[in-house]
Design a protein around this motif. Sequence first.
Motif, PDB file in Angstrom:
ATOM      1  N   PHE A 125      43.712  52.166  72.891  1.00 11.17           N
ATOM      2  CA  PHE A 125      44.143  50.860  72.357  1.00 11.17           C
ATOM      3  C   PHE A 125      43.916  49.742  73.370  1.00 11.17           C
ATOM      4  CE2 PHE A 125      47.560  52.643  69.198  1.00 11.17           C
ATOM      5  CZ  PHE A 125      46.532  53.180  68.438  1.00 11.17           C
ATOM      6  N   TRP A 130      43.575  43.116  70.478  1.00 12.42           N
ATOM      7  CA  TRP A 130      44.018  43.151  69.087  1.00 12.42           C
ATOM      8  C   TRP A 130      44.302  41.745  68.551  1.00 12.42           C
ATOM      9  CZ3 TRP A 130      44.620  47.922  66.449  1.00 12.42           C
ATOM     10  CH2 TRP A 130      44.264  49.028  67.220  1.00 12.42           C
ATOM     11  N   GLY A 133      47.575  40.199  69.579  1.00  9.99           N
ATOM     12  CA  GLY A 133      47.588  39.837  71.002  1.00  9.99           C
ATOM     13  C   GLY A 133      46.773  38.578  71.253  1.00  9.99           C
ATOM     14  N   GLY A 156      54.091  46.844  74.963  1.00 14.36           N
ATOM     15  CA  GLY A 156      52.900  47.414  74.314  1.00 14.36           C
ATOM     16  C   GLY A 156      51.698  46.592  74.717  1.00 14.36           C
ATOM     17  N   SER A 157      51.555  46.419  76.029  1.00  8.48           N
ATOM     18  CA  SER A 157      50.616  45.409  76.551  1.00  8.48           C
ATOM     19  C   SER A 157      49.140  45.765  76.367  1.00  8.48           C
ATOM     20  CB  SER A 157      50.910  45.158  78.029  1.00  8.48           C
ATOM     21  OG  SER A 157      50.962  46.376  78.729  1.00  8.48           O
ATOM     22  N   ASP A 178      53.556  49.485  79.008  1.00  8.76           N
ATOM     23  CA  ASP A 178      52.895  50.336  78.001  1.00  8.76           C
ATOM     24  C   ASP A 178      53.228  51.793  78.306  1.00  8.76           C
ATOM     25  OD1 ASP A 178      50.244  49.537  76.013  1.00  8.76           O
ATOM     26  OD2 ASP A 178      50.734  51.654  76.314  1.00  8.76           O
ATOM     27  N   ILE A 179      53.332  52.611  77.240  1.00  7.11           N
ATOM     28  CA  ILE A 179      53.630  54.031  77.469  1.00  7.11           C
ATOM     29  C   ILE A 179      52.359  54.822  77.782  1.00  7.11           C
ATOM     30  CG2 ILE A 179      55.810  54.376  76.249  1.00  7.11           C
ATOM     31  CD1 ILE A 179      54.091  55.154  73.779  1.00  7.11           C
ATOM     32  N   ASN A 204      58.787  53.954  78.369  1.00  5.94           N
ATOM     33  CA  ASN A 204      59.310  53.479  77.092  1.00  5.94           C
ATOM     34  C   ASN A 204      60.625  52.735  77.326  1.00  5.94           C
ATOM     35  OD1 ASN A 204      60.079  53.087  74.487  1.00  5.94           O
ATOM     36  ND2 ASN A 204      59.724  55.192  73.831  1.00  5.94           N
ATOM     37  N   LEU A 206      61.990  50.729  74.806  1.00  4.56           N
ATOM     38  CA  LEU A 206      62.348  50.152  73.505  1.00  4.56           C
ATOM     39  C   LEU A 206      63.837  50.223  73.161  1.00  4.56           C
ATOM     40  CD1 LEU A 206      59.407  50.729  71.018  1.00  4.56           C
ATOM     41  CD2 LEU A 206      59.744  49.027  72.782  1.00  4.56           C
ATOM     42  N   GLY A 219      52.630  41.870  71.073  1.00  2.35           N
ATOM     43  CA  GLY A 219      51.301  41.616  70.503  1.00  2.35           C
ATOM     44  C   GLY A 219      50.822  42.803  69.695  1.00  2.35           C
ATOM     45  N   ASP A 220      50.782  42.650  68.372  1.00  4.84           N
ATOM     46  CA  ASP A 220      50.210  43.663  67.467  1.00  4.84           C
ATOM     47  C   ASP A 220      50.811  45.056  67.628  1.00  4.84           C
ATOM     48  OD1 ASP A 220      48.429  44.349  65.387  1.00  4.84           O
ATOM     49  OD2 ASP A 220      46.949  42.980  66.236  1.00  4.84           O
ATOM     50  N   MET A 221      52.124  45.111  67.615  1.00  6.03           N
ATOM     51  CA  MET A 221      52.803  46.410  67.761  1.00  6.03           C
ATOM     52  C   MET A 221      53.263  46.990  66.425  1.00  6.03           C
ATOM     53  SD  MET A 221      53.483  47.783  70.849  1.00  6.03           S
ATOM     54  CE  MET A 221      55.158  48.348  71.045  1.00  6.03           C
ATOM     55  N   TYR A 223      51.959  48.470  63.958  1.00  3.17           N
ATOM     56  CA  TYR A 223      50.851  49.207  63.341  1.00  3.17           C
ATOM     57  C   TYR A 223      51.296  50.515  62.691  1.00  3.17           C
ATOM     58  CZ  TYR A 223      51.010  51.504  67.916  1.00  3.17           C
ATOM     59  OH  TYR A 223      51.425  52.150  69.048  1.00  3.17           O
ATOM     60  N   ILE A 227      57.327  52.820  64.410  1.00  3.61           N
ATOM     61  CA  ILE A 227      57.478  51.894  65.541  1.00  3.61           C
ATOM     62  C   ILE A 227      58.009  50.539  65.047  1.00  3.61           C
ATOM     63  CG2 ILE A 227      55.134  50.920  65.712  1.00  3.61           C
ATOM     64  CD1 ILE A 227      55.433  51.484  68.758  1.00  3.61           C
TER      65      ILE A 227
HETATM   66  C1  SAM Z   1      47.797  47.858  68.998  1.00  2.00           C
HETATM   67  S1  SAM Z   1      47.991  47.962  70.723  1.00  2.00           S
HETATM   68  C2  SAM Z   1      48.259  46.277  71.166  1.00  2.00           C
HETATM   69  C3  SAM Z   1      47.843  45.974  72.573  1.00  2.00           C
HETATM   70  C4  SAM Z   1      48.004  44.518  73.016  1.00  2.00           C
HETATM   71  N1  SAM Z   1      49.337  44.053  72.892  1.00  2.00           N
HETATM   72  C5  SAM Z   1      47.065  43.628  72.251  1.00  2.00           C
HETATM   73  O1  SAM Z   1      47.534  42.893  71.376  1.00  2.00           O
HETATM   74  O2  SAM Z   1      45.855  43.641  72.518  1.00  2.00           O
HETATM   75  C6  SAM Z   1      49.620  48.659  70.867  1.00  2.00           C
HETATM   76  C7  SAM Z   1      49.977  49.151  72.267  1.00  2.00           C
HETATM   77  O3  SAM Z   1      51.353  49.533  72.271  1.00  2.00           O
HETATM   78  C8  SAM Z   1      51.506  50.665  73.102  1.00  2.00           C
HETATM   79  N2  SAM Z   1      52.764  51.320  72.741  1.00  2.00           N
HETATM   80  C9  SAM Z   1      53.049  52.097  71.674  1.00  2.00           C
HETATM   81  N3  SAM Z   1      54.339  52.485  71.696  1.00  2.00           N
HETATM   82  C10 SAM Z   1      54.899  51.936  72.802  1.00  2.00           C
HETATM   83  C11 SAM Z   1      56.205  51.958  73.389  1.00  2.00           C
HETATM   84  N4  SAM Z   1      57.202  52.626  72.842  1.00  2.00           N
HETATM   85  N5  SAM Z   1      56.404  51.275  74.538  1.00  2.00           N
HETATM   86  C12 SAM Z   1      55.389  50.593  75.129  1.00  2.00           C
HETATM   87  N6  SAM Z   1      54.137  50.544  74.617  1.00  2.00           N
HETATM   88  C13 SAM Z   1      53.890  51.198  73.479  1.00  2.00           C
HETATM   89  C14 SAM Z   1      50.247  51.474  72.846  1.00  2.00           C
HETATM   90  O4  SAM Z   1      49.984  52.385  73.897  1.00  2.00           O
HETATM   91  C15 SAM Z   1      49.205  50.359  72.745  1.00  2.00           C
HETATM   92  O5  SAM Z   1      48.611  50.096  73.990  1.00  2.00           O
END
Ligand code: SAM
Length: 289
Positions: A125, A130, A133, A156-157, A178-179, A204, A206, A219-221, A223, A227
Amino acid sequence: MISITVFPLCENFVSKRPTTLFSLVLLRVHIIFNCYTLLYFIKSILSCILIKFIKMNVRLQFIVNSMKTIFKNYCTPSELYAKKIKDLTVISTNHLTPEIKLYLITEQCKLWHSPADQCEFDDPFWAFYWPGGQAISRFILDNRQYVNNKKVLDVGSGSAACALASAIAGASQVTANDIDPVACVAAKLNAQLNNICIDVLPKNILSDDCSQWDVIIVGDMFYSKDIAELLWKWLNTLHNHGKIVLIGDPGRHCFKPECQLTKLAEYKLTENCCLENRGFSTSSVWKLN
Ligand SMILES: C[S@@+](CC[C@H](N)C(=O)[O-])C[C@H]1O[C@@H](n2cnc3c(N)ncnc32)[C@H](O)[C@@H]1O
């Protein structure tokens, strides 16, 4: 050695013919001979020790050289990820925030054209910027007052683009969270690429109270349903504790607001971003009320 071999012989000899010159000469010869024998013996022992030492040293040298080779080729997992990220991505500015350079997988990359099961990373990802983001980063760069002099958390950077945008916009401290451990390495590489200093938090959080931050960026979390449920609950609590919560989303079906939101901006996505995200042509920024 001397007491056993030389003296008993000499005593015998002297007692038989003590005065004759011949016996004296013989005695000297005998003593000299015994001394030579002794010296020869010592020399043999010393050379034996020396040879053993040299052999041991050669073996030691071999071990040391082997260790050196092993450690020279040894990489930590982070160094390995960093090398792979640089090898398999390109530096791209083809997005809504061209002032930020990012290591991304684009059409020019081999990985873009390979089947998903041949990808060297699980769900990379972080290798895509995204739509959610992109919108939030553009918004922050154009509306710096939201983060200026504030402590910002980018949850979720992924590539950490939103974290980098916050740093450029004057945030006093920025954490990219990010995880995915590979995403955390990508975040550091992207920060280096742009000469920006951010903290990276690979865990994590959250359910944390996030007391150390003023602004939370998402940003775009949204999905996946699971979550999304978690996020709404957590973000609502953070907002009730006085945090500014900014969300970027292109209209994913799991983004069904369960809190009061205000739409702050909407952006038209670049052509390549529309292609990558079939079905989305715009992306919006929201603030929790
Ligand atoms: C769709 S991507 C978005 C990346 C970025 N924010 C962007 O907009 O380009 C979602 C990201 O969230 C991370 N993620 C998922 N669950 C998470 C959690 N519980 N804590 C932190 N990051 C998480 C994923 O590993 C992924 O890198």
